[in-house]
Design an enzyme around this catalytic site. Structure first.
Site, PDB file in Angstrom:
ATOM      1  N   LYS A   1      80.945   4.677  45.824  1.00 53.41           N
ATOM      2  CA  LYS A   1      81.968   3.748  45.343  1.00 53.41           C
ATOM      3  C   LYS A   1      82.731   4.421  44.203  1.00 53.41           C
ATOM      4  O   LYS A   1      82.125   5.125  43.381  1.00 53.41           O
ATOM      5  CB  LYS A   1      81.257   2.476  44.855  1.00 53.41           C
TER       6      LYS A   1
ATOM      7  N   SER B   1      82.445  -6.534  45.631  1.00 55.99           N
ATOM      8  CA  SER B   1      83.477  -5.551  45.381  1.00 55.99           C
ATOM      9  C   SER B   1      83.247  -4.206  46.079  1.00 55.99           C
ATOM     10  O   SER B   1      84.174  -3.408  46.142  1.00 55.99           O
ATOM     11  CB  SER B   1      83.569  -5.299  43.874  1.00 55.99           C
TER      12      SER B   1
ATOM     13  N   SER C   1      77.956  -7.753  44.597  1.00 55.05           N
ATOM     14  CA  SER C   1      78.933  -6.786  45.113  1.00 55.05           C
ATOM     15  C   SER C   1      78.390  -5.762  46.092  1.00 55.05           C
ATOM     16  O   SER C   1      79.168  -5.032  46.709  1.00 55.05           O
ATOM     17  CB  SER C   1      79.596  -6.054  43.947  1.00 55.05           C
TER      18      SER C   1
END
Ligand SMILES: [Zn+2]
Lengths: 506, 490
Positions: free
Chosen positions: B81, B156, B180
């Site tokens: 990420k 997210s 997330s």
């Protein structure tokens, strides 16, 4: 008489009248930042050393780079606790870290890691020596640990530069109660605190390098017609020399008194102002009129864990406590009969006081050792730019020299010559005295013979000494000088004087 | 052939590479080709390290060829990420304010991936600074759900979830502050694990809510997640909140997967399950029935403070965020407004232009709750409620080995469906947020599909630092069902 002059005179008369029934006292509390001399910064591994090149002592943590995390420097916390112990503060068993949020370019994270409601220590005092020879206890509110910011440099162009070498340096913030009532007391506290942190070895406390920064809060208690008034508090920012601290307080005292007489303004909520010291003009200048309603939005730093101390931890730290300068000073006065002044000189630096103590333990007479150090040792050290204990002879040699003076082996003035030679060559005092022919004659018979010879050569003087009160003193001095000359200057003056008096029957 | 290789799971590909049956170069090239083919549509990646990945693959192949010791992820293409710092490429957090930001250092997890000989192929999209539940808050791209490109991948960590589901990598790292990792895993039909707070180092993870953030694996199987945990878990002296090994030793999560837990006690809160859509509720019931058939006992538990978790989260997380994000001010790095003629204007313009709407909303909320006069009423109270939520878990775990519930109240929703109403978006994290507040681990595993063939996730919680147990419970289900299946990639 011009009109202007008349007005001035009237004002003066009015002031003089007001002054006559006004009494005032200055009230000062201090906020002090002391830079600790740890190996590394407060929350990262960067070396805590002076660096010429800007931004050369930095890493992701003290630069506040995204994703970086602080790790507490345990040495800094232990240094702070040790200092807090010396300041008689209560050490908190549980302490935590908080973020103080504000924006400034020298603060890379835009928050400072500090301590808010649970500082490392609370409620203590520092005892300070005053010129009168007495001491005064100044209460300390709290001491806590925090990280320093970097430095902004405003260049002539339309931009500023930021150097973050200093960012993250461990700072001990000490806050006192408003217990000081003169510039002298504030100065004494500043100097005493410098001595203490140096004694403990927790700070170099070099004022020129900004290791100690002072922010006095100053106002006056004015009694007029039996009513007490308080003037608005003024905080003077960032003072870093003993001289400016003293002068800013003297200046503020007068300024606030004048302002009170002129305007009658008194202390109210929110009318505290901030001033800075202008060294060129030798005056304080207004920086912020009203105390801004700063909201730092303190909250516990989630990146750090609280610190919990056990009895064992604190005992281990306490073992590093040393005899404090004020205790030492008292001991030197009480046990050794030194003057308050001499005791002050000897305890100014720990290394010197230790050297003195060592020489006394080795058998040197305290006053003799003290004189040797203060009259000659310090002077030579000063010339060489080193400390007395670094002059090249040890405390035992100094004790030996003191003993030689005490026993009459050498004279007091010769001792200073010997001391200088010891510093120059590192030889023993005995060897130097021998080589330089400074050993005194203590042979009574020899001295008696010399005195008798002098008497025989100077009958008039002997007569004057014995019978002419007007000339006796002068004659005695003359005979003394002649006897010294007869012994080629090596006769023990004390012994000569004794024999002289005895033979003259006075 | 290349599809077959892409469809292998992490453990399988790692095995084949280590035994020399496939080279890392082959696997990496196939993966990079898949990214080239699918990413323009899916937008899972914000940056791809083509040359660097090939170079690393060759290095690992050489190591294998010369019979050197290799790490457990040797030669396997992995994604991370884009809120984890890498000393190569950019670290943007999907924010304009860090658009061209190059981190000078690697996050600890990156160091660990590299030490395990992984091939990092790229960095994945996210909601700006990990603030969001759909990846729609990215400042750069809209990641699409590989199951239905009209829908969000969740967030997210939506980019990581989509990349794993679409076979554009074999595993990815995500971060989880309020769900997330787990929620996008659920939306994309993969496995997502949020470790116990303190299990994985946060050093180098760009902070959102520091007391809640954890990095965890996103994979296609439970075994793969266990293997990733073996690589990333452990104490880090650079992160004071990472737990010491003597307090909570790191297990061999992969080795621990074998076998079954006898007399497993599963805690459920019936009314929670019923709060989800009928499809989700049904799938969770079916999953629990599978455990029952394996001999598990179902215990009804009470979590009285669970309802307060969203309110509590949006105070704690935003308070921390308001301070964590203060450093993006245009002074030292990142976006700076060039026209500002004085300092305060530079601050405010840079931040106003650099941050997106949701980030600004949360910064303002967090600033407010920490302000003097409001601190006690909001922040301090939230900390107290947080303790109550923590005790909900502690009390529950006295009665059961694990707790099961849905990951999200619904399956993946359509773009724009919830962006107009932030509160509606916040509510989609209702089942995941409490675990972050309590610090306990949670995992999302695929457990079925709704009427539109969108994946549904089952969430499992176990006590702090018992990820090995959690993985084992998850593996029991995986072995006894046909999941996971993967979306078709055209
Ligand atoms: Zn540093």
């Amino acid at each position: 008489m011009t009109k202007e002059f008349v007005v001035k005179k009237l004002v003066f008369n009015k002031l003089a009248k007001i002054m006559s029934d006004i009494k005032y006292k200055v009230i000062v509390g201090l906020e002090i930042h002391v830079q600790l001399c740890t190996k590394t910064k407060m929350f990262c591994g960067c070396a805590l050393s002076f660096a010429q090149q800007p931004n050369s002592r930095v890493c992701p943590v003290c630069l506040g780079m995204p994703g970086s995390l602080p790790v507490m420097n345990k040495q800094a916390v232990e240094f702070s606790i040790l200092a807090a112990m010396a300041l008689n503060l209560e050490i908190a068993r549980f302490t935590k870290w908080d973020r103080k949020n504000y924006y400034y370019p020298d603060l890379p994270k835009n928050y400072q890691i500090s301590q808010y409601d649970l500082p490392i220590s609370n409620k203590g005092y520092i005892e300070i020596p005053l010129e009168s020879g007495q001491t005064k206890k100044i209460r300390i509110t709290r001491a806590h640990l925090e990280e320093d910011a970097g430095k902004n440099t405003h260049t002539s162009g339309d931009y500023s530069q930021v150097d973050l070498n200093r960012a993250g340096t461990p700072l001990l913030e000490i806050v006192t109660e408003p217990d000081m009532n003169s510039a002298e007391e504030v100065r004494a506290l500043a100097i005493e605190l410098q001595r203490i942190v140096r004694y403990l070895g927790v700070s170099e406390a070099d004022m020129q390098k900004g290791h100690m920064r002072f922010e006095p809060n100053i106002n006056l208690a004015i009694t007029k017609d039996g009513i007490e008034y308080r003037t608005p508090i003024v905080e003077v920012k960032n003072l870093n020399s003993f001289r400016t601290i003293e002068r800013s307080i003297i200046y503020e005292t007068q300024r606030q008194l004048d302002e009170f007489i002129e305007t009658g303004k008194t202390l109210k909520m929110g009318n505290k102002s901030t001033r800075g010291w202008d060294d060129d003009k030798q005056m304080t200048v207004l920086q912020r009129e009203k105390e801004e309603a700063h909201d730092y939005r303190y909250f516990p730093d989630p990146d750090l864990v609280p610190v919990v101390w056990t009895d064992e931890d604190l005992e281990r730290i306490r073992k590093n406590l040393v005899e404090l300068p004020i205790e030492k000073r008292k001991r030197f006065i009480d046990n050794f009969g030194l003057s308050s002044y001499d005791a002050g000189v000897l305890t100014d630096e720990k290394s010197l006081s230790d050297f003195f103590d060592e020489a006394v333990s080795a058998g040197g007479d305290p006053k003799r050792v003290c004189n040797l150090i203060t009259q000659t040792g310090l002077k030579i050290a000063n010339e060489k730019g080193c400390k007395v204990n670094e002059l090249g002879f040890d405390a035992k040699a100094l004790a030996q020299l003191a003993k030689m003076v005490e026993e009459g082996t050498i004279g007091a003035s010769s001792a200073n010559i010997v001391l200088a030679e010891m510093a120059a060559t590192g030889q023993t005092p005995d060897a130097i005295a021998q080589a330089k022919n400074l050993i005194q004659k203590n042979d009574t018979a020899e001295i008696e013979a010399a005195v008798e010879a002098v008497f025989a050569e100077n009958e008039q003087a002997v007569d004057d000494a014995k019978n002419n009160p007007k000339k006796a003193q002068k004659a005695l001095g003359f005979l003394m000088g002649q006897a010294m000359r007869k012994t080629k200057g090596q006769g023990n003056p004390k012994l000569i004087s004794q024999i002289l008096n005895q033979k003259l029957g006075i | 052939m290349s599809n077959e290789i892409l469809n292998l799971n992490l453990i399988e590909i790692a095995h084949l590479i280590s035994t020399g049956e496939i080279t890392s170069l082959q696997a990496t090239q196939i993966t990079l080709d898949a990214i080239e083919k699918h990413n323009p549509n899916i937008n899972a990646y914000l940056s791809v390290f083509n040359e660097q990945a090939i170079e690393q693959a060759k290095k690992v192949d050489a190591k294998i060829a010369s019979k050197q010791t290799i790490g457990p992820l040797a030669g396997v293409p992995i994604a991370v990420k884009d809120n984890m710092c890498t000393a190569f490429g950019t670290t943007t957090c999907a924010s304009k304010i860090l658009e061209n930001f190059h981190s000078p250092y690697n996050a600890t997890v990156i160091e660990k991936l590299l030490a395990a000989d992984a091939v990092i192929v790229g960095k994945t999209n996210l909601d700006e600074f990990a603030m969001g539940s759909s990846t729609e808050n990215s400042g750069f791209a809209q990641t699409k759900n590989p199951w239905d490109t009209q829908r969000v991948p969740g967030g997210s960590s939506g980019g990581s979830a989509a990349a794993v589901a679409a076979r554009m990598c074999y595993a990815a790292l995500g971060s989880d502050t309020g769900g997330s990792i787990r929620q996008p895993a659920s939306f994309c039909g993969i496995v997502g694990l949020k470790p116990t707070y303190g299990r994985v180092s946060r050093y180098g993870l760009v902070a959102y809510g520091s007391s809640l953030d954890q990095i965890g694996p996103m994979t296609r199987t439970v075994g793969d997640a266990a293997l990733m945990m073996n690589v990333i878990a452990g104490h880090d002296e650079r992160d004071s909140t990472s737990v010491n090994a003597d307090l909570a030793p790191v297990a061999d999560y992969k080795a621990d997967l074998c076998g079954q837990i006898k007399n497993l006690k599963i805690g459920i809160v019936t009314k929670f399950n019923e709060g989800a859509t009928p499809d989700v509720c049904g799938a969770i019931k079916d999953a629990i029935a599978v455990y029952k058939s394996m001999g598990a006992e179902i215990i009804e538990i009470d979590m009285p403070h669970f309802d307060y978790s969203i309110a509590t989260y949006y105070i704690v997380a935003t308070a921390e965020a308001s301070s964590n994000l203060a450093r993006y001010d245009g002074v030292h790095y990142g976006y700076r407004n060039k026209d500002a003629d004085e300092l305060v204007a530079m601050y405010s313009k840079s931040r106003a232009e650099g941050f997106g709407q949701e980030v600004k909303r949360r910064i303002m909320l967090g600033t407010y709750v920490l302000s003097s006069g409001y601190y006690d009423a909001y922040y301090l109270k939230a900390l107290k409620v947080r303790n109550l939520i923590r005790s909900d878990y502690t009390n529950a775990f006295e009665k059961c080995d694990c707790i099961m519930m849905p990951v999200a109240p619904s399956t993946a929703f359509k773009f724009g469906e919830k962006t107009a109403d932030p509160l509606q978006m916040y509510l989609s994290d209702i089942y995941t947020i409490a675990a972050n507040l309590a610090g306990v681990p949670g995992i999302s595993i695929p457990c079925g599909y709704d009427s539109q063939n969108l994946p549904i996730g089952l969430q499992i919680f176990t006590p702090a630092f018992t990820e090995h147990k959690m993985l084992k419970i998850a593996a029991m289900y995986e072995k006894n069902t046909n999941f996971p299946k993967l979306p078709e990639m055209k």
